[in-house]
Design a protein around this motif. Structure first.
Motif, PDB file in Angstrom:
ATOM      1  N   ALA A 154      22.832  -4.613 -97.607  1.00 27.35           N
ATOM      2  CA  ALA A 154      22.843  -4.400 -99.058  1.00 27.35           C
ATOM      3  C   ALA A 154      24.263  -4.381 -99.600  1.00 27.35           C
ATOM      4  O   ALA A 154      24.574  -5.036-100.608  1.00 27.35           O
ATOM      5  CB  ALA A 154      22.128  -3.092 -99.394  1.00 27.35           C
ATOM      6  N   CYS A 155      25.134  -3.645 -98.939  1.00 24.03           N
ATOM      7  CA  CYS A 155      26.507  -3.496 -99.436  1.00 24.03           C
ATOM      8  C   CYS A 155      27.305  -4.785 -99.284  1.00 24.03           C
ATOM      9  O   CYS A 155      28.117  -5.139-100.153  1.00 24.03           O
ATOM     10  CB  CYS A 155      27.193  -2.340 -98.713  1.00 24.03           C
ATOM     11  SG  CYS A 155      26.431  -0.732 -99.076  1.00 24.03           S
ATOM     12  N   VAL A 158      26.156  -7.350-110.633  1.00 25.27           N
ATOM     13  CA  VAL A 158      25.431  -6.680-109.548  1.00 25.27           C
ATOM     14  C   VAL A 158      25.179  -5.218-109.876  1.00 25.27           C
ATOM     15  O   VAL A 158      26.097  -4.468-110.219  1.00 25.27           O
ATOM     16  CB  VAL A 158      26.215  -6.776-108.217  1.00 25.27           C
ATOM     17  CG1 VAL A 158      25.484  -6.007-107.111  1.00 25.27           C
ATOM     18  CG2 VAL A 158      26.404  -8.231-107.812  1.00 25.27           C
ATOM     19  N   THR A 159      23.911  -4.816-109.756  1.00 24.33           N
ATOM     20  CA  THR A 159      23.511  -3.413-109.808  1.00 24.33           C
ATOM     21  C   THR A 159      22.902  -3.072-108.456  1.00 24.33           C
ATOM     22  O   THR A 159      22.179  -3.892-107.879  1.00 24.33           O
ATOM     23  CB  THR A 159      22.473  -3.169-110.921  1.00 24.33           C
ATOM     24  OG1 THR A 159      23.035  -3.571-112.172  1.00 24.33           O
ATOM     25  CG2 THR A 159      22.070  -1.702-110.994  1.00 24.33           C
ATOM     26  N   GLN A 160      23.196  -1.900-107.940  1.00 24.50           N
ATOM     27  CA  GLN A 160      22.680  -1.503-106.631  1.00 24.50           C
ATOM     28  C   GLN A 160      22.052  -0.118-106.715  1.00 24.50           C
ATOM     29  O   GLN A 160      22.685   0.824-107.209  1.00 24.50           O
ATOM     30  CB  GLN A 160      23.800  -1.521-105.583  1.00 24.50           C
ATOM     31  CG  GLN A 160      23.326  -1.214-104.161  1.00 24.50           C
ATOM     32  CD  GLN A 160      24.454  -1.341-103.136  1.00 24.50           C
ATOM     33  OE1 GLN A 160      25.560  -1.753-103.470  1.00 24.50           O
ATOM     34  NE2 GLN A 160      24.177  -0.984-101.899  1.00 24.50           N
ATOM     35  N   TYR A 161      20.799  -0.008-106.260  1.00 22.20           N
ATOM     36  CA  TYR A 161      20.115   1.275-106.174  1.00 22.20           C
ATOM     37  C   TYR A 161      19.966   1.652-104.703  1.00 22.20           C
ATOM     38  O   TYR A 161      19.531   0.833-103.880  1.00 22.20           O
ATOM     39  CB  TYR A 161      18.709   1.206-106.762  1.00 22.20           C
ATOM     40  CG  TYR A 161      18.620   1.034-108.258  1.00 22.20           C
ATOM     41  CD1 TYR A 161      19.730   1.188-109.094  1.00 22.20           C
ATOM     42  CD2 TYR A 161      17.396   0.719-108.855  1.00 22.20           C
ATOM     43  CE1 TYR A 161      19.617   1.017-110.464  1.00 22.20           C
ATOM     44  CE2 TYR A 161      17.275   0.559-110.222  1.00 22.20           C
ATOM     45  CZ  TYR A 161      18.389   0.701-111.027  1.00 22.20           C
ATOM     46  OH  TYR A 161      18.272   0.542-112.383  1.00 22.20           O
ATOM     47  N   TYR A 162      20.314   2.895-104.400  1.00 25.17           N
ATOM     48  CA  TYR A 162      20.080   3.414-103.053  1.00 25.17           C
ATOM     49  C   TYR A 162      19.514   4.823-103.175  1.00 25.17           C
ATOM     50  O   TYR A 162      20.076   5.655-103.895  1.00 25.17           O
ATOM     51  CB  TYR A 162      21.361   3.418-102.224  1.00 25.17           C
ATOM     52  CG  TYR A 162      21.186   4.019-100.852  1.00 25.17           C
ATOM     53  CD1 TYR A 162      20.146   3.599-100.013  1.00 25.17           C
ATOM     54  CD2 TYR A 162      22.026   5.027-100.391  1.00 25.17           C
ATOM     55  CE1 TYR A 162      19.964   4.151 -98.757  1.00 25.17           C
ATOM     56  CE2 TYR A 162      21.851   5.582 -99.128  1.00 25.17           C
ATOM     57  CZ  TYR A 162      20.821   5.143 -98.317  1.00 25.17           C
ATOM     58  OH  TYR A 162      20.632   5.707 -97.086  1.00 25.17           O
ATOM     59  N   ALA A 219      26.110  -7.086-102.009  1.00 27.43           N
ATOM     60  CA  ALA A 219      26.574  -6.606-103.310  1.00 27.43           C
ATOM     61  C   ALA A 219      27.995  -7.091-103.551  1.00 27.43           C
ATOM     62  O   ALA A 219      28.335  -7.583-104.645  1.00 27.43           O
ATOM     63  CB  ALA A 219      26.506  -5.083-103.368  1.00 27.43           C
ATOM     64  N   ILE A 278      20.154  -5.009-106.359  1.00 26.52           N
ATOM     65  CA  ILE A 278      20.038  -4.903-104.907  1.00 26.52           C
ATOM     66  C   ILE A 278      19.488  -3.526-104.578  1.00 26.52           C
ATOM     67  O   ILE A 278      20.014  -2.508-105.030  1.00 26.52           O
ATOM     68  CB  ILE A 278      21.394  -5.132-104.221  1.00 26.52           C
ATOM     69  CG1 ILE A 278      21.865  -6.562-104.490  1.00 26.52           C
ATOM     70  CG2 ILE A 278      21.301  -4.864-102.722  1.00 26.52           C
ATOM     71  CD1 ILE A 278      23.228  -6.896-103.889  1.00 26.52           C
ATOM     72  N   ILE A 314      30.765  -3.290-109.397  1.00 29.69           N
ATOM     73  CA  ILE A 314      29.378  -3.131-108.941  1.00 29.69           C
ATOM     74  C   ILE A 314      28.818  -1.833-109.524  1.00 29.69           C
ATOM     75  O   ILE A 314      29.431  -0.767-109.394  1.00 29.69           O
ATOM     76  CB  ILE A 314      29.309  -3.123-107.402  1.00 29.69           C
ATOM     77  CG1 ILE A 314      29.738  -4.487-106.854  1.00 29.69           C
ATOM     78  CG2 ILE A 314      27.898  -2.769-106.915  1.00 29.69           C
ATOM     79  CD1 ILE A 314      29.979  -4.505-105.368  1.00 29.69           C
ATOM     80  N   LEU A 317      26.803   0.836-109.048  1.00 28.65           N
ATOM     81  CA  LEU A 317      26.154   1.490-107.908  1.00 28.65           C
ATOM     82  C   LEU A 317      25.529   2.814-108.331  1.00 28.65           C
ATOM     83  O   LEU A 317      26.200   3.662-108.918  1.00 28.65           O
ATOM     84  CB  LEU A 317      27.188   1.715-106.805  1.00 28.65           C
ATOM     85  CG  LEU A 317      26.749   2.507-105.575  1.00 28.65           C
ATOM     86  CD1 LEU A 317      25.619   1.797-104.836  1.00 28.65           C
ATOM     87  CD2 LEU A 317      27.939   2.728-104.639  1.00 28.65           C
TER      88      LEU A 317
END
Length: 479
Positions: free
Chosen positions: A181-182, A195-199, A185, A174, A225, A227
């Motif tokens: 996004a959150c 789930v991997t999240q890039y911000y 996730a 994500i 997650i 993150l």
């Protein structure tokens, strides 16, 4: 007899447009028509709030068996069936769309399943070729998610796509750190997706209270997650086969970067990040912003102003520079929340059809972010408040009884921002299960101008998480 076909023509069948159309027709006797090119109910009902919240509910059952066992129940872990859930979800959305259509028909609104654009200040042209005139035109076309300007971005999903997947991916990246996004996730993590999240920013949920953001970020990591803040995507490719390093390799594409199997959700996708990592995911989900649906509406030809993001410029009464044309909801990019669009639609009817000029108050609007745990918020953040005046901060963070008994690490946060000069509560921020429900009631008090002493005089409901809101006696800091 009127010189126009209708007193009001509404472009857009979302929550705001439908409310304005049916109230104008049902309560004032106006002759009203509405055109919608897609599905009635708009973003909120069809591809936003409603299906998302149902997915939130589904995802929250992931921890239920383990928690139940901690309370003595002999309950095995279960498995989530996306196909069964999606079938029920689609049936519910069909039902709700039918409700919206019936509400319009019951109010006497004539509907057109067509795209409409402005031909002049009192005329709309439909994609069917029909031309209709109206004394007033209301634009309520909402907004849409956008993909970043990146090669092969078409491989990634956006929020509109998530509800139509044939199967859930095993892994997803994500991109983004906002509430969409959150929320997704947390949803996908709860449904069993890796789930991997890039911000790219320093912390998720920019614009919300910093302490609340930190607690939610930590909770997301605890739930599994992966993150990464300060991280963005550099490039992405469709990936098949294995290269000499054992990595999934990109396939050959044509001169336009397209591949026969291209499309969101048809992974795997190889992604290179700014942190140097290259990984393969079954799907990539972009939650990197939304854009008002103002394209090709004929606005420029009429001299209707739009902002940098395409938002229609309106005054406090939702009126554009063309007196007969108004706009409400996300297409104006003021406060992009469904209840606000509905308020704006009601205020429009009061102003134009009931002779009672009414502006919508966009201050102190409660809102919720349906992460796990949820965030409920109203008023100023600590950071915003201390920039404008001297404040006291009352804050309590603790493990709630229900999950502490089950030996889970979950924490909640109750926080009040108080003016030193007036003692008014300037902001209230809650991170907890059910925070959306709690903030609706706290929002009433904050909107009424309640002081910290008003909160203190209220007797606690015990034992609850929310009693902390009225039992915090000493500030944790001043600023």
């Amino acid at each position: 007899m009127s010189d126009f076909d209708y007193d009001l023509f509404v472009i857009g069948g979302g929550s705001g447009g439908v409310r304005a159309a049916r109230v104008a027709a049902g309560e004032t006797g106006a002759k009203v028509a509405l055109a919608e090119e897609d599905r009635y109910g708009g973003t909120c009902v069809i591809r936003g709030c409603v299906p998302k919240k149902l997915m939130v509910f589904a995802s929250e059952y992931a921890h239920a068996p383990a928690e139940a066992r901690a309370y003595g129940w002999d309950i095995p872990d279960g498995t989530f069936n996306w196909s069964d859930f999606r079938g029920k979800l689609e049936a519910e959305l069909d039902r709700l769309e039918g409700v919206y259509r019936k509400l319009l028909a019951g109010s006497g609104v004539e509907t057109f399943d067509a795209r409409a654009r402005l031909k002049d200040a009192h005329t709309v042209e439909l994609s069917t070729g029909e031309v209709k005139t109206a004394k007033h035109i209301l634009i309520a076309t909402g907004g849409r998610p956008v993909r970043p300007d990146l090669p092969n971005a078409h491989l990634g999903m956006v929020s509109d796509d998530i509800f139509h997947l044939d199967a859930l991916p095993k892994s997803v990246l994500i991109i983004g750190g906002g509430y969409i996004a959150c929320e997704f996730a947390c949803i996908l993590n709860g449904l069993g997706v890796e789930v991997t999240q890039y911000y790219r920013g320093a912390q998720i949920l920019r614009g919300f209270d910093e302490e609340a953001r930190g607690l939610i970020a930590e909770s997301m990591k605890q739930r599994g997650i992966d993150l990464h803040v300060g991280t963005d995507i550099v490039e992405m490719h469709r990936a098949t086969g294995t290269d000499e390093d054992g990595m999934t390799a990109p396939v050959e594409v044509d001169q336009y970067g397209a591949h026969p199997e291209d499309g969101p959700g048809n992974g795997p996708i190889r992604v290179k990040a700014t942190n140097g990592n290259t990984r393969v995911f079954d799907a990539v989900f972009f939650a990197t912003g939304r854009k008002p649906n103002s394209d090709d509406l004929g606005l420029e030809e009429l001299g209707i102003e739009t902002g940098r993001n395409g938002q229609i410029t309106v005054d406090g009464y939702s009126q554009t520079k063309v007196p007969s044309v108004y706009a409400i909801g996300d297409v104006t990019d003021r406060v992009n929340l469904t209840p606000v669009a509905i308020r704006e639609g009601m205020a429009f009817v009061e102003t134009v059809f009931k002779g009672n000029p009414t502006e919508v108050d966009h201050e102190l609007i409660p809102s919720a972010v349906f992460t796990q745990p949820e965030l409920g918020t109203v008023g100023l953040t600590e950071e915003q408040a201390r920039d404008q005046e001297q404040i006291e901060v009352y804050c309590s963070s603790f493990r709630p009884m229900q999950t502490a008994f089950a030996e889970r690490p979950d924490r909640v946060l109750m926080k009040l921002i108080v003016s030193k000069a007036t003692r008014k509560v300037l902001g209230c921020h809650i991170v907890a299960p059910g925070a959306g429900e709690l903030i609706q009631l706290a929002g009433i008090a904050v909107k009424m101008g309640a002081t910290k002493e008003d909160f203190d005089r209220t007797v606690a409901v015990h034992p609850t998480m929310s009693e902390e809101i009225v039992t915090m006696r000493n500030p944790v800091r001043s600023a």
